[in-house]
Design an enzyme around this catalytic site. Structure first.
Site, PDB file in Angstrom:
ATOM      1  N   ASP A 137      -5.112  -9.481   6.355  1.00 48.89           N
ATOM      2  CA  ASP A 137      -5.101  -8.656   5.137  1.00 48.89           C
ATOM      3  C   ASP A 137      -5.367  -9.581   3.956  1.00 48.89           C
ATOM      4  OD1 ASP A 137      -4.163  -7.069   2.854  1.00 48.89           O
ATOM      5  OD2 ASP A 137      -3.338  -5.722   4.367  1.00 48.89           O
ATOM      6  N   ILE A 138      -6.349  -9.230   3.122  1.00 46.77           N
ATOM      7  CA  ILE A 138      -6.651 -10.166   2.015  1.00 46.77           C
ATOM      8  C   ILE A 138      -5.670 -10.050   0.846  1.00 46.77           C
ATOM      9  CG2 ILE A 138      -9.095 -10.695   2.407  1.00 46.77           C
ATOM     10  CD1 ILE A 138      -9.792  -8.697   0.220  1.00 46.77           C
TER      11      ILE A 138
ATOM     12  N   GLN B 172      -1.129   5.466   2.555  1.00 43.11           N
ATOM     13  CA  GLN B 172      -2.391   4.992   3.141  1.00 43.11           C
ATOM     14  C   GLN B 172      -3.471   4.884   2.059  1.00 43.11           C
ATOM     15  OE1 GLN B 172      -3.912   7.460   6.335  1.00 43.11           O
ATOM     16  NE2 GLN B 172      -5.434   5.932   6.955  1.00 43.11           N
TER      17      GLN B 172
ATOM     18  N   HIS C  73      -5.069   1.991  11.113  1.00 43.34           N
ATOM     19  CA  HIS C  73      -4.704   0.577  11.262  1.00 43.34           C
ATOM     20  C   HIS C  73      -3.194   0.437  11.282  1.00 43.34           C
ATOM     21  CE1 HIS C  73      -5.210   1.598   7.030  1.00 43.34           C
ATOM     22  NE2 HIS C  73      -4.234   0.748   6.748  1.00 43.34           N
ATOM     23  N   PHE C  74      -2.732  -0.560  12.005  1.00 42.34           N
ATOM     24  CA  PHE C  74      -1.327  -0.956  11.984  1.00 42.34           C
ATOM     25  C   PHE C  74      -1.251  -2.282  11.226  1.00 42.34           C
ATOM     26  CE2 PHE C  74       1.588   1.330  15.045  1.00 42.34           C
ATOM     27  CZ  PHE C  74       0.771   2.433  15.234  1.00 42.34           C
ATOM     28  N   HIS C  75      -0.184  -2.428  10.452  1.00 44.71           N
ATOM     29  CA  HIS C  75       0.094  -3.682   9.756  1.00 44.71           C
ATOM     30  C   HIS C  75       1.089  -4.475  10.608  1.00 44.71           C
ATOM     31  CE1 HIS C  75      -1.260  -2.263   5.643  1.00 44.71           C
ATOM     32  NE2 HIS C  75      -1.064  -1.096   6.235  1.00 44.71           N
TER      33      HIS C  75
HETATM   34  P1  5GP Z   1      -3.124   0.967   3.910  1.00 45.26           P
HETATM   35  O1  5GP Z   1      -2.723   1.030   2.460  1.00 45.26           O
HETATM   36  O2  5GP Z   1      -4.275   1.915   4.155  1.00 45.26           O
HETATM   37  O3  5GP Z   1      -2.002   1.151   4.868  1.00 45.26           O
HETATM   38  O4  5GP Z   1      -3.634  -0.505   4.186  1.00 45.26           O
HETATM   39  C1  5GP Z   1      -4.851  -0.999   3.751  1.00 45.26           C
HETATM   40  C2  5GP Z   1      -4.711  -2.491   3.711  1.00 45.26           C
HETATM   41  O5  5GP Z   1      -5.996  -3.043   3.524  1.00 45.26           O
HETATM   42  C3  5GP Z   1      -3.845  -3.002   2.536  1.00 45.26           C
HETATM   43  O6  5GP Z   1      -2.752  -3.744   3.046  1.00 45.26           O
HETATM   44  C4  5GP Z   1      -4.798  -3.882   1.727  1.00 45.26           C
HETATM   45  O7  5GP Z   1      -4.175  -5.041   1.239  1.00 45.26           O
HETATM   46  C5  5GP Z   1      -5.872  -4.202   2.738  1.00 45.26           C
HETATM   47  N1  5GP Z   1      -7.188  -4.463   2.161  1.00 45.26           N
HETATM   48  C6  5GP Z   1      -7.742  -3.843   1.079  1.00 45.26           C
HETATM   49  N2  5GP Z   1      -8.996  -4.298   0.872  1.00 45.26           N
HETATM   50  C7  5GP Z   1      -9.225  -5.232   1.843  1.00 45.26           C
HETATM   51  C8  5GP Z   1     -10.358  -6.046   2.154  1.00 45.26           C
HETATM   52  O8  5GP Z   1     -11.410  -5.999   1.522  1.00 45.26           O
HETATM   53  N3  5GP Z   1     -10.232  -6.880   3.231  1.00 45.26           N
HETATM   54  C9  5GP Z   1      -9.080  -6.953   3.965  1.00 45.26           C
HETATM   55  N4  5GP Z   1      -9.066  -7.808   4.991  1.00 45.26           N
HETATM   56  N5  5GP Z   1      -8.002  -6.191   3.701  1.00 45.26           N
HETATM   57  C10 5GP Z   1      -8.078  -5.342   2.650  1.00 45.26           C
END
Ligand code: 5GP
Length: 144
Positions: free
Chosen positions: A37-38, A101, A107-109
């Site tokens: 995660d970046i 989300q 995706h899973f973290h």
């Molecule tokens: P969500 O909020 O959908 O559960 O998780 C999305 C995740 O993607 C977040 O933790 C966010 O930090 C990560 N993320 C957002 N943009 C990018 C990116 O360009 N590259 C990567 N590797 N992770 C990203």
């Protein structure tokens, strides 16, 4: 975006899966891709996405894909623990914008937790240096 709707083939993780946007890879096979995660919520925050499915969230993942996918999630979590030796490992997953989300490909973290270190808020992590992420990804990959 709500929990209901259609899969956008141009979502960020679909582009990463197609190689149109780069990522710092940890693991890849026919069932899943794991990458850093970046905006990590803690050191070693990895995302694991299923391949070959148009599932926006966990509710939409075809039943026959659940086993193989979760097996990869666990494999990555075990490697994170082995490589980084955190005090805990948090596994998180969000379905729909109101649930937190922000990217609409399932995706899973996998988030290592360190005693006494506060977690950055979801979506509030500081952008990490690519070189630092690459070094961590290498350590995790070596423990797979
Ligand atoms: P969500 O909020 O959908 O559960 O998780 C999305 C995740 O993607 C977040 O933790 C966010 O930090 C990560 N993320 C957002 N943009 C990018 C990116 O360009 N590259 C990567 N590797 N992770 C990203």
């Amino acid at each position: 975006m709500s929990l209901h709707g259609s899969y956008d083939p141009d979502n960020l993780f679909a582009k990463i899966l197609r190689g149109e946007i780069s990522c710092v890879k940890v693991f890849e096979d026919d069932a899943a891709l794991a990458f850093m995660d970046i905006f990590p919520q803690s050191r070693g925050h990895v995302l694991v996405v299923p391949k070959g499915v148009s599932a926006r969230n966990f509710l939409e993942l075809p039943r026959d894909r659940i086993g193989p996918y979760l097996e990869r999630v666990q494999r990555v979590a075990v490697a994170v623990e082995k490589a980084l030796q955190p005090d805990g490992v948090q596994i998180m997953q969000f379905n729909g914008a109101p649930a937190g989300q922000t990217v609409f490909h399932l995706h899973f973290h996998v988030i290592p937790r360190y005693e006494g270190v506060q977690l950055a808020g979801h979506g509030q992590g500081k952008k990490a240096e690519a070189a630092e992420l690459a070094a961590i990804a290498k350590e995790i990959a070596a423990a797979l």
